[in-house]
Scaffold this active site. Structure first.
Site, PDB file in Angstrom:
ATOM      1  N   CYS A  71      40.390  36.368  38.413  1.00 10.16           N
ATOM      2  CA  CYS A  71      39.298  36.332  37.089  1.00 10.16           C
ATOM      3  C   CYS A  71      39.430  34.564  36.601  1.00 10.16           C
ATOM      4  CB  CYS A  71      39.706  36.747  36.649  1.00 10.16           C
ATOM      5  SG  CYS A  71      41.251  37.810  35.969  1.00 10.16           S
TER       6      CYS A  71
ATOM      7  N   HIS B 206      39.791  34.332  29.307  1.00 14.66           N
ATOM      8  CA  HIS B 206      41.331  34.040  29.440  1.00 14.66           C
ATOM      9  C   HIS B 206      40.623  32.182  29.057  1.00 14.66           C
ATOM     10  CE1 HIS B 206      42.028  37.100  31.602  1.00 14.66           C
ATOM     11  NE2 HIS B 206      41.791  37.281  33.185  1.00 14.66           N
TER      12      HIS B 206
END
Lengths: 349, 349, 349, 349
Positions: C148, C241
């Site tokens: 990710c 994130h």
């Protein structure tokens, strides 16, 4: 269809922003005016507002000039999310001047001639508008939406009150920080903490439900006849108020009857087709650990309430857990829903 | 003074670690044995344990070999923080073999001949040990400490029960994640969320207080005669359980009398000098937003409970907010306190 | 159009659930098979899965029987969110058996004949499939999506690499707990805390971007020629994130040129019309405190990355802040996007 | 020993409260004066202050009257935690009037004749006081403590700079909300979120370390000769700043040499015996996931810094993770430590 021009009072606050976001694609309403305190007045909305929602600021409001919250606003309906002290000064003059004021402020909620409205629950309470107009010579009107915790509680109580009669009600809330606006709760007060106090919240939660569940008799509200006690807490949750409820009923249902009453509840016909009315206003969860804010607050686009853990109570008859989205159904969304009801009932000519 | 050798069952868990930290400088006890499940057995404690406390691991336990929780442990007292299923298999055999088992597990709490003990509250309940020994031919003994939420609740109830008589009790808890051990609550379940369910917690909270506040009559506990109802919630707080309580009393005190009863409460003489007894077991807060976990959990080194927001309740007589440290007073600390009482009463020869 | 039948490996996990939710209304794909570990095999999906998403479980999967992740699944494409050890055993056999495996597992990412794919970045890397089939006699195929953190980083690097050449890259991440799956990160580890370590993450972030930004030469990937260093942290955030990045370029752009390169970036023509391709893949924020997880992770329905705070760096040339949605673009969504590319390029007959 | 009377400027703020708590039992100092903004002046401290620390307010300050921060305060040393704009107006006049001002405000930190002091690092920088007195005709003095992030960074850099020479330094911070004071960071900005910006923080972190690690030459500071770049983030953590650091050295140590340099670092002899000096100023952690705020911030009573994950960096020489307690060592505690140094060096007659 030509949309009805609406204005937002307190447009730069968190609830004001939510009004603007929810109204961006509303089929009936169009935001044509934004008002806020004097500090912001005269600025473009985009400059005056510290936008805090993930959804981007709608283009149609960016260039609106922020105005003072006084007659002269170019709209028919005003949505108010003003602090109660400010609301006390500006809402009534706007109503006298012909505006339909749909307020989320607490100021006029308990006024005897002002409806405290949830369309699915008490759409007939708009009858008070006639009293309001007659006695105050008001050309416009004021209707109010309740405190966020009261709103979601009353929505779940309505079918129970109708079917079994509520006699006594105990509620402990765990409320999200978004309910306190911005900047609102300081992070040092709430990170990994609980604050067992929310100013003014418990008295509201102990009085507003009775008015909303009351009936109109000769131009007055006769409040529902039950006693309640509330304890209110602030928890480190962004959105979604959770309530632990215990109820004593006049007649004694079994659990299946309670579930059936909640699940079968639908908005009255005149309300079912309003744009904001959720198809299923009350969602019953059967998992042992639901509802939860993260998982259930968006039920019915944030307009439904979720009820779970329905079980016997050793002191009352039944206890359960209740969840609603405090800034959607519980604030801006509720006031918009009320305005939709006013339009459909013909109060906005 | 030669210290009494003690062992920890479940020594690698979070409560086990707290036992070890609290016992590191204890004036009466010295950790000489650590036991845990078979997976860890045979390893040095330092290797077997994922230490999670900010205080460093005490040097004296680093090299202890983890043993199975069976007779053969080199100690007189064992503190147990085992899961209830494991406790069911190992605590009784240890008691038969002569150990004094001070357990924090729920297994034997409601056994009729096992004291459920809080030294300030019911030090005379140790009288059950005689029954236990006589009827089971036990050389050692088992005493238990209550669920964390029950413990702090009962500590605050004791002076109220004595002075005014508790008739009905309603409690809603907001409990810290440390109460679930490690790994315990998943972060995805609790970050910015509340889980309105804790497995097995509500029945404990509805039955343990009555036993603790009961009296011994002819070798049996006669439980206190009040009915209670509990709703338990997990909140994103590290340490400290908060409880919203409402009480109906047999006699009707005013607020001043309640405050006076709480504030003047002191441990009985035989308990006051135990190493862990807090000087003031119940701290009354007068601020409108206290107690709070962050600010009040360490009152009395984590052994006192804090009570605030004492006010009338529309449904019961009074409501208030209660806070205690769930892993100090509510778990390891409570069991150590019980062991101190056993020593001072002469049960540990 | 008849939809292409697809299956999910690891269907009961958090990424597996996200696959199912994203595929519920997909215009090209229909979930016809769900597979998971042996423990769940044979159960109805609804029973086997502890559903954790706010969106309700789609009706079409409730009654699917969970199967083992082996050939025999009734579908053409399989999406894999298996743990890497399990993926190592099952993905290749499925590819040999003719399935198109779109994997989110790390197992085959760095295999020289397996594309590590982001449709907007390196759609030509699917050319490796021919090598894979030729050399392994594979009837199906494996393509992978990156970690990710790598995915969102590479998406933002692509236009910069093309325009200015990346020479050195420094990145510090602050990653959400959803990236660790469920139960994943224990709440005691992360509430009011940061864990400055994520197992295996830094090596991935220091190698995957070079492969993705490399070019194909004679059936091999020639990795992009830059050196990078990563420090990875877990923070108490649910989703999204954040990465603090510094870059040294081969040629020296000014800030305006960087902004222009990022803002003007669009997917290649063959990719622009895929169902999941965001219109604007890179959103440039100009506020001094953006992007933020809460406010920006849903940009482009969670498929766009947001870049802000672009400013000179005293040690490299420029530094900036980058944000992406780790479970949408960064996991399930990315793999679905890859499958769309395979369909449009004709790899799925 | 008669204690030295000290005063607190900004005494009602969060750092001010920390000063008062840390000084409650200080062996050398006694709080005799509290000063704050005009709003509070004239009130008893207990009434003026919204006390936010878990430790109770010390009795000796409850009845002190809050005064304006001007000469006339009954004390010898004043600790200042004033906002920088206010500090700019009041600190110099107090120094002229003879007070020793130990300031935590940023105002005078970079003044060429004002020491920016960490006792373990640069105790000789107090030599600037002579310049300050000579050139400004000052009877008292001003010394400053650095920004919290700079302080903990410099403490860890000192032995590395001495042994290997720092050439380039890259740092990304994750800072606790307590660093922003009260009310400080709004909970809506930080719950389950990261804000990648802290006003004014990065320039401080890129300039203060060089001054602190510089050397005095002919009455001037020659700053240390290295270039640094910083990215600063606010994370949902109550206390404890975490920093991810990469360093290029002039000479090339191996990991063992770095660990040895950090672990063997001790305060200079003249500093080692000050009351606040930690025995081990730098704690090296060997676990792969330490230091963490919750577990390590209280190392050395909050006066030590913890360093972990020391490993090679592909772009610099080494990278590591650093943690310190931002309100103890990083704010109030640091200023008190500085005052102790002044006393021991004889600057306070």
């Amino acid at each position: 269809m030509i949309k009805i021009p609406v204005g937002i009072l307190g447009a730069t606050g968190t609830v004001g922003q939510r009004f603007i976001q929810l109204l961006a694609d509303h089929p009936w309403f169009e935001v044509t005016a934004v008002a806020a305190s004097e500090r912001s007045a005269g600025q473009r909305y985009e400059s005056a507002c510290h936008w805090l929602l993930p959804e981007p600021m709608p283009d149609q409001v960016r260039d609106l000039l922020v105005q003072p919250p006084t007659p002269g606003l170019d709209c028919r309906i005003v949505f108010s999310s003003l602090p109660s002290k400010v609301a006390a000064q500006v809402e009534a003059p706007l109503a006298e001047a012909g505006y339909a004021v749909c307020s989320n402020a607490s100021t006029h909620r308990m006024d005897p001639d002002v409806p405290l409205l949830i369309p699915e629950v008490n759409p007939d309470h708009t009858g008070l508008i006639e009293v309001q107009r007659r006695e105050r010579g008001r050309r416009g009107l004021i209707v109010t939406s309740a405190n966020c915790s009261s709103t979601q509680l009353v929505l779940s109580l309505k079918p129970l009150q109708d079917a079994f009669g509520v006699k006594r009600l105990y509620v402990t809330t765990m409320q999200a920080v978004s309910g306190a606006g911005y900047p609102g709760v300081a992070s040092l007060d709430i990170l990994s903490n609980v604050v067992p106090y929310i100013g003014g919240e418990e008295p509201k939660l102990e009085s507003e439900p009775q008015k909303m569940l009351g009936r109109i008799k000769e131009g007055d509200i006769v409040p529902a006849d039950f006693v309640s006690s509330a304890q209110c807490n602030r928890v480190p949750v962004r959105d979604g108020h959770l309530e632990c409820v215990s109820i004593e009923f006049a007649s004694k249902p079994d659990v299946g009857q309670i579930v059936a009453a909640l699940e079968s509840f639908r908005a009255p016909v005149e309300v079912a087709d309003l744009p904001s009315t959720p198809e299923v206003p009350i969602v019953v969860r059967t998992e042992e650990d639901r509802p939860q804010p993260i998982l259930d607050r968006d039920a019915g686009r944030g307009y439904a309430v979720s009820v779970g853990r329905i079980r016997p109570c050793a002191l009352f008859d039944y206890k359960f857990v209740l969840l609603g989205h405090n800034t959607l159904r519980g604030a801006a969304g509720g006031a918009i829903h009320n305005a939709e009801l006013l339009v459909s009932q013909g109060w906005i000519e």
